[in-house]
Design a protein around this motif. Structure first.
Motif, PDB file in Angstrom:
ATOM      1  N   TRP A  36       0.863  -1.142  -0.062  1.00  0.00           N
ATOM      2  CA  TRP A  36       0.068   0.184  -0.162  1.00  0.00           C
ATOM      3  C   TRP A  36       0.898   1.161  -0.065  1.00  0.00           C
ATOM      4  N   PRO A  37       0.956   1.985  -1.106  1.00  0.00           N
ATOM      5  CA  PRO A  37       1.737   3.161  -1.330  1.00  0.00           C
ATOM      6  C   PRO A  37       1.210   4.314  -0.526  1.00  0.00           C
ATOM      7  N   GLU A  38       1.746   4.860   0.250  1.00  0.00           N
ATOM      8  CA  GLU A  38       1.442   6.508   1.086  1.00  0.00           C
ATOM      9  C   GLU A  38       2.007   7.407   0.694  1.00  0.00           C
ATOM     10  N   PRO A  39       1.708   8.253  -0.214  1.00  0.00           N
ATOM     11  CA  PRO A  39       2.501   9.347  -0.544  1.00  0.00           C
ATOM     12  C   PRO A  39       2.539  10.612   0.157  1.00  0.00           C
ATOM     13  N   LEU A  40       3.727  11.038   0.135  1.00  0.00           N
ATOM     14  CA  LEU A  40       3.852  12.481   0.824  1.00  0.00           C
ATOM     15  C   LEU A  40       4.368  13.437  -0.015  1.00  0.00           C
ATOM     16  N   ALA A  70      13.808  12.805   6.754  1.00  0.00           N
ATOM     17  CA  ALA A  70      14.035  12.417   8.110  1.00  0.00           C
ATOM     18  C   ALA A  70      12.867  11.416   8.589  1.00  0.00           C
ATOM     19  N   ASP A  71      11.961  11.585   7.897  1.00  0.00           N
ATOM     20  CA  ASP A  71      10.677  10.828   8.597  1.00  0.00           C
ATOM     21  C   ASP A  71      10.833   9.314   8.078  1.00  0.00           C
ATOM     22  N   PRO A  72      10.983   8.419   9.202  1.00  0.00           N
ATOM     23  CA  PRO A  72      11.270   6.940   8.812  1.00  0.00           C
ATOM     24  C   PRO A  72      10.192   6.283   8.379  1.00  0.00           C
ATOM     25  N   ALA A  73       8.826   6.814   8.348  1.00  0.00           N
ATOM     26  CA  ALA A  73       7.696   6.172   7.796  1.00  0.00           C
ATOM     27  C   ALA A  73       7.679   5.979   6.177  1.00  0.00           C
ATOM     28  N   TYR A  74       8.647   6.843   5.562  1.00  0.00           N
ATOM     29  CA  TYR A  74       8.693   6.849   4.196  1.00  0.00           C
ATOM     30  C   TYR A  74      10.025   6.381   3.757  1.00  0.00           C
ATOM     31  N   GLU A  75       9.767   5.052   3.074  1.00  0.00           N
ATOM     32  CA  GLU A  75      11.147   4.380   2.714  1.00  0.00           C
ATOM     33  C   GLU A  75      11.595   4.604   1.440  1.00  0.00           C
ATOM     34  N   VAL A  76      10.772   5.332   0.500  1.00  0.00           N
ATOM     35  CA  VAL A  76      11.126   5.339  -1.057  1.00  0.00           C
ATOM     36  C   VAL A  76      11.179   6.952  -1.244  1.00  0.00           C
ATOM     37  N   TYR A  77      12.307   7.204  -1.803  1.00  0.00           N
ATOM     38  CA  TYR A  77      12.177   8.789  -2.542  1.00  0.00           C
ATOM     39  C   TYR A  77      12.090   8.830  -3.841  1.00  0.00           C
TER      40      TYR A  77
END
Length: 374
Positions: A36-40, A70-77
């Motif tokens: 489930w991708p969660e976008p920022l 710096a947010d560890p919840a997001y693993e992909v840039y």
């Protein structure tokens, strides 16, 4: 997701890929589980980001890239910025331990692309580069024809890409003005030859040499502010590529051509046992046994209706958006460690081809294409 207020980042990557995966309930991976991708959303304009997030029911957006990384919840840039802005952002993302997925051209030059690839490898993060056209229905059909041996010995191929981009003011241009300014990273060679590299390599094998020339056919265009500006980058390019075994491929790329084709891109491949014309979605074939016997006689109307003897290659499965298919492959690569061959070396090869094509243009000669490795 950095750069998603731009045309490609918003339409193809956010809306038609990430949001489409969410709309289908996530990406199934077996056992009832889904990715489930969660976008920022990240960018420079608060107003654009807020409006985009609101339009699509998203809650997270930021103009602070450092805080987002710096947010560890997001693993992909993911990066869809201007090419010139990408390297420092990707460096930060690698340092933050993020997996990297980037639009192409991945960097402005080969050495930077390879340096980022080495940095990602040394940091133990996964990295991928968008190569969307490999997933298009027409080119998938063409690849199947090549792999099946349909063509016999492939003799040559020629491609035509492009359409008329209005210079403005009325109708308004349908491409941004930076595309036509070399100082901003514009030009059709850097824009399209990164595509042609992975298309040609995957269909025919490695490109071995290139001969290219560019042109600025429309020297003055109208910008977003309604004012004229000088086009300092080429809006058309004409190239010949050589491959092992004597295969020659010609490719025309232009934003100054009116279309008399079935699609904006078509690639005709001719072989001893048959030919094919592949577009982005369709693919037609003419086998040797179905090839009419043509005779050149300019004094009489041609008795052969040439297009009527071509056969459409049927689809074997419903077509999907090519960007979405590659996003799904990258997400499976990150989560399940499945293979993903379109890494920074592949991205660097695209940059290499456009650099060598520009060198060929400057020096007016053939340029060989050396191998690349990290």
């Amino acid at each position: 997701m950095n750069g998603v207020t731009g045309r490609m980042g918003m339409n193809q990557h956010l809306i038609r890929s990430i949001l489409a995966i969410r709309e289908q309930g996530g990406l199934p991976i077996g056992g009832g589980d889904v990715i489930w991708p969660e976008p920022l959303l990240v960018g420079r304009s608060e107003g654009k980001l807020a409006a985009l997030a609101r339009q699509h029911g998203l809650e997270r957006w930021s103009t602070d890239l450092d805080a987002a990384l710096a947010d560890p919840a997001y693993e992909v840039y993911f990066d869809a910025q201007l090419t010139s802005a990408r390297p420092p952002a990707v460096e930060k993302a690698i340092a933050a331990g993020k997996h990297i997925y980037c639009e192409k051209p991945v960097t402005p030059d080969v050495e930077t692309a390879l340096a980022l690839g080495r940095a990602a490898r040394d940091a133990g993060v996964k990295a991928g580069v968008v190569q969307d056209k490999l997933f298009l229905p027409g080119l998938l059909k063409l690849q199947r024809l090549v792999q099946s041996g349909y063509f016999g010995r492939i003799i040559a191929a020629r491609g035509e890409f492009g359409y008329w981009v209005y210079p403005g003011p009325d109708p308004a241009p349908q491409r941004p003005s930076w595309n036509y300014r070399r100082e901003d990273g514009g030009g059709i060679i850097s824009d399209m030859f990164a595509h042609w590299r992975y298309v040609l390599d995957n269909v025919f094998g490695p490109v071995r040499s290139v001969l290219a020339t560019g042109a600025t056919h429309i020297p003055t265009r109208i910008g977003e502010d309604g004012q004229p500006y000088e086009a300092t980058a080429e809006d058309a390019a004409y190239a010949i590529f050589e491959f092992d075994g004597g295969l020659v491929v010609q490719m025309n790329s232009s934003w100054c051509v009116r279309v008399n084709r079935d699609e904006l891109f078509e690639l005709q491949v001719d072989g001893t046992e048959g030919s094919a014309v592949a577009g982005l979605r369709g693919c037609k074939i003419q086998p040797a046994v179905g090839t009419p016997k043509s005779v050149w006689n300019p004094d009489l109307p041609d008795p052969v209706a040439h297009r009527e003897s071509w056969l459409e290659v049927p689809a074997t499965e419903p077509p999907e958006n090519g960007f979405k298919l590659q996003w799904e492959a990258f997400l499976r690569h990150v989560v399940l460690d499945e293979p993903f061959p379109w890494d920074f070396v592949e991205g660097a090869r695209g940059v290499q081809l456009y650099e060598l094509a520009e060198q060929s243009w400057r020096e007016r000669r053939w340029i060989d294409v050396p191998e690349l490795t990290l």
